[in-house]
Design a protein around this motif. Structure first.
Motif, PDB file in Angstrom:
ATOM      1  N   GLY A   7       0.963  -1.092   0.340  1.00 43.37           N
ATOM      2  CA  GLY A   7       0.242  -0.034   0.103  1.00 43.37           C
ATOM      3  C   GLY A   7       0.697   1.343  -0.461  1.00 43.37           C
ATOM      4  N   GLY A   8       1.790   0.942  -0.022  1.00 44.31           N
ATOM      5  CA  GLY A   8       2.594   2.507  -0.514  1.00 44.31           C
ATOM      6  C   GLY A   8       3.516   2.887   0.310  1.00 44.31           C
ATOM      7  N   TRP A   9       3.509   1.618   2.178  1.00 40.50           N
ATOM      8  CA  TRP A   9       4.918   2.196   2.165  1.00 40.50           C
ATOM      9  C   TRP A   9       5.624   1.579   2.241  1.00 40.50           C
ATOM     10  CZ3 TRP A   9       2.788   4.611   6.854  1.00 40.50           C
ATOM     11  CH2 TRP A   9       1.876   5.101   6.932  1.00 40.50           C
ATOM     12  N   GLU A  10       7.000   3.024   2.626  1.00 42.42           N
ATOM     13  CA  GLU A  10       8.299   2.888   2.315  1.00 42.42           C
ATOM     14  C   GLU A  10       9.536   2.667   3.683  1.00 42.42           C
ATOM     15  OE1 GLU A  10      12.381   5.032   0.776  1.00 42.42           O
ATOM     16  OE2 GLU A  10       9.970   5.829   0.466  1.00 42.42           O
ATOM     17  N   ARG A  11       9.732   1.734   4.091  1.00 42.80           N
ATOM     18  CA  ARG A  11      10.623   1.255   5.586  1.00 42.80           C
ATOM     19  C   ARG A  11      11.446   2.642   5.237  1.00 42.80           C
ATOM     20  NH1 ARG A  11      12.772  -3.975   8.709  1.00 42.80           N
ATOM     21  NH2 ARG A  11      14.450  -4.326   6.259  1.00 42.80           N
ATOM     22  N   VAL A  12      11.750   3.033   6.173  1.00 44.16           N
ATOM     23  CA  VAL A  12      13.139   3.693   6.333  1.00 44.16           C
ATOM     24  C   VAL A  12      14.079   3.993   7.462  1.00 44.16           C
ATOM     25  CG1 VAL A  12      13.348   6.864   7.642  1.00 44.16           C
ATOM     26  CG2 VAL A  12      11.097   5.752   6.597  1.00 44.16           C
ATOM     27  N   LEU A  13      14.088   2.603   8.557  1.00 46.59           N
ATOM     28  CA  LEU A  13      14.742   2.415   8.878  1.00 46.59           C
ATOM     29  C   LEU A  13      14.280   1.778   9.844  1.00 46.59           C
ATOM     30  CD1 LEU A  13      14.206   3.927  12.219  1.00 46.59           C
ATOM     31  CD2 LEU A  13      15.712   5.215  10.647  1.00 46.59           C
ATOM     32  N   VAL A  14      15.128   0.820  11.306  1.00 48.09           N
ATOM     33  CA  VAL A  14      14.889   0.030  12.012  1.00 48.09           C
ATOM     34  C   VAL A  14      15.484   0.972  13.221  1.00 48.09           C
ATOM     35  CG1 VAL A  14      15.083  -2.512  12.829  1.00 48.09           C
ATOM     36  CG2 VAL A  14      14.791  -2.414  10.564  1.00 48.09           C
ATOM     37  N   ARG A  23       7.057   4.927   6.232  1.00 50.31           N
ATOM     38  CA  ARG A  23       6.744   6.070   5.183  1.00 50.31           C
ATOM     39  C   ARG A  23       5.922   6.015   4.745  1.00 50.31           C
ATOM     40  NH1 ARG A  23       9.728  12.618   5.483  1.00 50.31           N
ATOM     41  NH2 ARG A  23       7.447  13.483   5.269  1.00 50.31           N
ATOM     42  N   ARG A  24       4.728   6.624   4.417  1.00 55.94           N
ATOM     43  CA  ARG A  24       3.609   7.174   3.169  1.00 55.94           C
ATOM     44  C   ARG A  24       3.428   8.667   3.560  1.00 55.94           C
ATOM     45  NH1 ARG A  24      -1.197   3.427   3.075  1.00 55.94           N
ATOM     46  NH2 ARG A  24      -2.143   4.555   4.542  1.00 55.94           N
ATOM     47  N   GLY A  25       3.943   9.601   2.318  1.00 53.96           N
ATOM     48  CA  GLY A  25       3.493  10.525   2.571  1.00 53.96           C
ATOM     49  C   GLY A  25       3.945  11.397   3.608  1.00 53.96           C
ATOM     50  N   GLU A  26       3.123  12.068   4.779  1.00 53.60           N
ATOM     51  CA  GLU A  26       2.978  12.553   5.316  1.00 53.60           C
ATOM     52  C   GLU A  26       3.046  12.295   6.610  1.00 53.60           C
ATOM     53  OE1 GLU A  26       4.974  15.937   4.840  1.00 53.60           O
ATOM     54  OE2 GLU A  26       5.279  15.444   3.057  1.00 53.60           O
ATOM     55  N   ILE A  27       2.820  10.640   6.386  1.00 53.03           N
ATOM     56  CA  ILE A  27       2.998   9.849   8.148  1.00 53.03           C
ATOM     57  C   ILE A  27       3.761   9.022   8.034  1.00 53.03           C
ATOM     58  CG2 ILE A  27       1.388   8.265   8.740  1.00 53.03           C
ATOM     59  CD1 ILE A  27       0.030  10.786   8.867  1.00 53.03           C
ATOM     60  N   TYR A  28       4.370   8.998   8.971  1.00 53.69           N
ATOM     61  CA  TYR A  28       5.160   7.691   9.450  1.00 53.69           C
ATOM     62  C   TYR A  28       4.018   6.693  10.535  1.00 53.69           C
ATOM     63  CZ  TYR A  28       9.112  10.133   8.433  1.00 53.69           C
ATOM     64  OH  TYR A  28      11.006  11.358   7.462  1.00 53.69           O
ATOM     65  N   ALA A  29       5.030   5.639  10.596  1.00 50.20           N
ATOM     66  CA  ALA A  29       4.193   4.470  10.631  1.00 50.20           C
ATOM     67  C   ALA A  29       5.426   3.757  11.798  1.00 50.20           C
ATOM     68  CB  ALA A  29       3.641   3.680   9.964  1.00 50.20           C
ATOM     69  N   LYS A  30       5.626   3.535  12.769  1.00 49.23           N
ATOM     70  CA  LYS A  30       6.694   3.029  13.609  1.00 49.23           C
ATOM     71  C   LYS A  30       5.825   1.646  14.758  1.00 49.23           C
ATOM     72  CE  LYS A  30      10.107   4.946  16.600  1.00 49.23           C
ATOM     73  NZ  LYS A  30       9.986   5.742  18.028  1.00 49.23           N
ATOM     74  N   TRP A  31       6.218   0.727  14.194  1.00 45.72           N
ATOM     75  CA  TRP A  31       5.812  -0.953  13.862  1.00 45.72           C
ATOM     76  C   TRP A  31       6.902  -1.683  15.182  1.00 45.72           C
ATOM     77  CZ3 TRP A  31       7.539  -5.782  13.511  1.00 45.72           C
ATOM     78  CH2 TRP A  31       6.395  -6.838  13.597  1.00 45.72           C
ATOM     79  N   CYS A  32       5.988  -2.095  15.977  1.00 42.31           N
ATOM     80  CA  CYS A  32       6.512  -2.861  16.902  1.00 42.31           C
ATOM     81  C   CYS A  32       5.424  -4.082  17.256  1.00 42.31           C
ATOM     82  CB  CYS A  32       6.736  -1.971  18.781  1.00 42.31           C
ATOM     83  SG  CYS A  32       5.738  -2.215  18.661  1.00 42.31           S
ATOM     84  N   GLN A  33       7.105  -5.198  17.908  1.00 48.15           N
ATOM     85  CA  GLN A  33       6.775  -6.729  17.874  1.00 48.15           C
ATOM     86  C   GLN A  33       5.510  -6.420  19.137  1.00 48.15           C
ATOM     87  OE1 GLN A  33       9.031  -9.666  16.773  1.00 48.15           O
ATOM     88  NE2 GLN A  33       9.467  -9.016  14.944  1.00 48.15           N
ATOM     89  N   PRO A  34       4.900  -7.943  19.679  1.00 46.87           N
ATOM     90  CA  PRO A  34       4.432  -7.359  20.992  1.00 46.87           C
ATOM     91  C   PRO A  34       4.799  -7.274  21.953  1.00 46.87           C
ATOM     92  CG  PRO A  34       3.519  -9.305  19.617  1.00 46.87           C
ATOM     93  CD  PRO A  34       4.726  -8.962  18.756  1.00 46.87           C
TER      94      PRO A  34
END
Length: 258
Positions: A7-14, A23-34
């Motif tokens: 869906g257009g999300w580009e991984r920036v870093l770990v 990142r997708r456009g002007e939104i950042y998403a930080k994801w983590c495991q449980p």
């Protein structure tokens, strides 16, 4: 968190914590495991709180929690990070101003703490697991066993704690976490505030001094004077820099080698 891999999300870093940032456009998403959800939820709460203080920064766009982890979505902060800018007195003065403004927020207004006992316990855990990341240590500290470095911190703990000047601290005050307008050099926002909380002001100042010297190769005396510190406490500058260095464990390689 499969939706971040399409869906257009580009991984920036770990990040240092092992969280993945997209990142997708002007939104950042930080994801983590449980295992990291509680920590990421704490960062979400800090972002929401800081947005109401007048200090420029990101805003929470969404929070997604599923069985396989959680994602914190935040708005992008315009500008470039401090480590991407050449050294200049104007940038250092603007950095000092935003740090001072953060530190002047009444501590009673801040619901988050970064107690020294908790931080040194975190460092002790990293040391006892043999997980100290040498990249965060100075050349001199790399020659000393981590257990000995930790013992030195414990030896000074009571004296340092007695001198504490409690303020609202960023908690990870390094140049990449302060963004600037590349033309005006005004600070456009602070980011990565997962460690924000009430602590001794030197917890921030020690890191910033080291960053200015290491990344910009400048004497930090002017920065500290602009901040309002004409006679800095050398003991606390060294203590908090070393303490922070021992709280970052070596990254664990994931299935993709990250």
């Amino acid at each position: 968190m499969e939706f971040l891999r399409r869906g257009g999300w580009e991984r920036v870093l770990v990040g240092e914590s092992g969280a993945e940032v997209y990142r997708r456009g002007e939104i950042y998403a930080k994801w983590c495991q449980p295992g990291g959800v509680a920590e990421l939820r704490g960062e979400r709460d800090r972002v929401e709180w800081l947005a109401g203080t007048g200090i420029p920064g990101a805003r929470v766009a969404d929070w997604i929690e599923l069985v396989d982890g959680a994602a914190l979505l935040t708005t992008a902060v315009p500008g470039v990070s401090g480590d991407e800018l050449p050294a200049s007195r104007r940038t250092a003065d603007n950095l000092a101003a935003v740090v001072k403004a953060l530190h002047e927020i009444p501590t009673d207004d801040c619901p988050f703490e970064r107690r020294l006992d908790d931080v040194i316990s975190q460092a002790a855990d990293v040391v006892l697991r043999g997980a100290v990341n040498p990249e965060f240590l100075t050349d001199e500290w790399r020659l000393v066993p981590p257990e000995q470095l930790l013992a030195g911190l414990y030896a000074e703990l009571a004296e340092v704690e007695a001198k504490a000047e409690l303020v609202v601290c960023h908690g990870d005050a390094c140049l990449p976490n302060f963004l600037f307008d590349p033309d005006t050099l005004e600070c456009t926002g602070v980011i990565d505030i997962g460690r924000l909380g009430v602590a001794d002001r030197y917890a921030d100042l020690a890191l910033l001094k080291a960053q200015l010297e290491d990344e910009w190769s400048v004497d930090a005396a002017d920065f500290l004077q602009t901040y309002g510190l004409t006679e800095p406490d050398a003991q606390r500058l060294t203590f908090y820099r070393l303490l922070d260095s021992l709280t970052w464990p070596r990254p664990v390689s994931g299935p993709e080698g990250t």
